[in-house]
Design a protein around this motif. Sequence first.
Motif, PDB file in Angstrom:
ATOM      1  N   VAL A 238     -35.256 -40.071  -8.792  1.00 31.97           N
ATOM      2  CA  VAL A 238     -35.772 -39.547  -7.534  1.00 31.97           C
ATOM      3  C   VAL A 238     -35.351 -41.677  -7.151  1.00 31.97           C
ATOM      4  CG1 VAL A 238     -35.843 -39.604  -4.454  1.00 31.97           C
ATOM      5  CG2 VAL A 238     -36.136 -37.662  -6.676  1.00 31.97           C
ATOM      6  N   ALA A 239     -36.159 -42.573  -7.263  1.00 34.21           N
ATOM      7  CA  ALA A 239     -36.552 -44.081  -7.200  1.00 34.21           C
ATOM      8  C   ALA A 239     -35.322 -44.250  -7.676  1.00 34.21           C
ATOM      9  CB  ALA A 239     -37.463 -44.131  -8.061  1.00 34.21           C
ATOM     10  N   LEU A 240     -34.599 -44.153  -9.153  1.00 36.18           N
ATOM     11  CA  LEU A 240     -33.219 -43.778  -9.549  1.00 36.18           C
ATOM     12  C   LEU A 240     -31.993 -44.336  -8.755  1.00 36.18           C
ATOM     13  CD1 LEU A 240     -31.454 -45.298 -11.491  1.00 36.18           C
ATOM     14  CD2 LEU A 240     -31.243 -43.633 -12.046  1.00 36.18           C
ATOM     15  N   ALA A 241     -32.108 -43.080  -7.324  1.00 33.39           N
ATOM     16  CA  ALA A 241     -30.974 -42.280  -6.690  1.00 33.39           C
ATOM     17  C   ALA A 241     -31.387 -43.370  -5.463  1.00 33.39           C
ATOM     18  CB  ALA A 241     -31.191 -40.913  -6.673  1.00 33.39           C
ATOM     19  N   GLU A 242     -32.336 -43.641  -5.050  1.00 31.65           N
ATOM     20  CA  GLU A 242     -33.048 -44.307  -3.580  1.00 31.65           C
ATOM     21  C   GLU A 242     -32.397 -45.701  -4.176  1.00 31.65           C
ATOM     22  OE1 GLU A 242     -36.555 -41.568  -2.520  1.00 31.65           O
ATOM     23  OE2 GLU A 242     -37.018 -43.682  -2.779  1.00 31.65           O
ATOM     24  N   PHE A 243     -31.783 -46.862  -4.921  1.00 32.76           N
ATOM     25  CA  PHE A 243     -31.894 -48.054  -5.457  1.00 32.76           C
ATOM     26  C   PHE A 243     -30.636 -47.618  -5.271  1.00 32.76           C
ATOM     27  CE2 PHE A 243     -31.708 -51.882  -6.898  1.00 32.76           C
ATOM     28  CZ  PHE A 243     -31.403 -52.183  -7.919  1.00 32.76           C
ATOM     29  N   LEU A 244     -29.976 -47.325  -5.394  1.00 34.55           N
ATOM     30  CA  LEU A 244     -28.266 -46.823  -5.808  1.00 34.55           C
ATOM     31  C   LEU A 244     -27.507 -46.905  -4.140  1.00 34.55           C
ATOM     32  CD1 LEU A 244     -27.583 -44.570  -8.953  1.00 34.55           C
ATOM     33  CD2 LEU A 244     -27.198 -47.504  -8.724  1.00 34.55           C
ATOM     34  N   GLN A 245     -28.640 -46.124  -3.272  1.00 37.26           N
ATOM     35  CA  GLN A 245     -27.939 -45.500  -2.540  1.00 37.26           C
ATOM     36  C   GLN A 245     -28.552 -46.892  -1.173  1.00 37.26           C
ATOM     37  OE1 GLN A 245     -27.162 -43.304  -0.974  1.00 37.26           O
ATOM     38  NE2 GLN A 245     -26.703 -43.120   1.219  1.00 37.26           N
ATOM     39  N   TRP A 246     -29.598 -47.308  -1.768  1.00 38.47           N
ATOM     40  CA  TRP A 246     -29.343 -48.942  -0.276  1.00 38.47           C
ATOM     41  C   TRP A 246     -29.080 -49.469  -0.868  1.00 38.47           C
ATOM     42  CZ3 TRP A 246     -30.203 -46.065   2.974  1.00 38.47           C
ATOM     43  CH2 TRP A 246     -30.625 -45.004   3.402  1.00 38.47           C
TER      44      TRP A 246
END
Length: 429
Positions: A238-246
């Motif tokens: 989830v941390a990886l997904a949030e980094f790529l998103q934001w």
Amino acid sequence: MWQSILFCICFIASRGTAHDIKVDCKKHHDVPETDLNGSPSKVANLTVKLLTVGNERKLNISWAINIDASSSYLKRTRILSGLKNHICLYNPPFAAANLTGLKEVWFSFLVDVDYHGSWRTTVYNEPLPPDENGYTKSLPMWVPRQPTTTVAPSSTKATLESLQTTPNTEAQNEEVKNVSRIVFGVVALLIILISCFVIYKRFLSYSGFEILPVAAMAPVSVVVVYPSLTPAFQQAVVALAEFLQWHGGCRVVIDMWQQGKIAELGPLRWLAEQVQSADRVLIVSPQVETPSSMPGPCTPASSLPRHSIPAATGDLYPLILNMVASHARSATELAKFWVVQLHAEKDKKSCVLPPELQTCRAFCLMKDLNRLCKSLHSQRKVGKKISSLLFKHKILYSQNSTTKLREAIEMLGAKKPGISDGTLNKDLC
């Protein structure tokens, strides 16, 4: 070629004219219909054949329906071919048709072939019974690359005449001088602009920012798929997904953020639609480790929020492995799937990837985070105009924006607390 087409037409006519039922197949993406009281029998037989009609290639899908007591429950037939979903309706319905003396009836439908590689065709009747296991009939097919013909360019008389020179005159000499001045001015302007551009990039690199070139208003579409392991592993994903998103200029799709959509469509259909529309599919794969090299259990830090692992996560990971395996013979289709590992600091001899993912492009975090972000954006088509190369939109992120991701991966790797921030910064390329 024409003989095979004629044979198929005769084959379809011989089977299709034995009854008065017509079939109409259209693209559809609704949820499969089920019935607790009554359902038709499964598809009796299925054949798939590749045809070439003119310059177009099509799959001739033929299926047989048993004529028995369950025929009155048959409402429609669903055809899944490649990434296409079709619903076939019968007119008149089987309950109203005169099928006296028939044991089975055949129907056919042509599907356009828009890519080469592995195709799998699955057919089943609806409404489905409560237990769907073994109810579908499926056939694989390999569609080869269509050969292309090249035509040698022919030189024309007009082209040769346009290259002929004319006698020099004073007016032409003056015109050549003017053109030379214009060209010299343009070259000088380009040198100045390129120099300013290089200085700008060096300033950003020395200031500790990472630069990701992307087209304005065009984020990279990314699907993240992962197995259901420990809460610490899911928190790192989830941390990886949030980094790529934001911070990474991506439009991320992950099951944690679309649980309602997955419940509505089902894991298989949701995953197929997301993979078809995405630019890249990131598979966060756990490394298969020996018992001596596996870390002990770890508890997520209190600063990181807990999330419950969705029930569909356990289904999505085997589905994505099967999808990668089905594209194993097509380098073009396989290039869409990338593997991300979250244990870069471990001994590579003690952990390997699953066999389905060993041919995919792989990245290790945090060591390859910068390379992953740049690779995601470098795959996008960029305009060839000088203005787009010099003034295109940029995405910048610093090491501070990777703090949450680093903490989650450290928790997953069970690092010792004595590691300094300077050591952590070296992991970021």
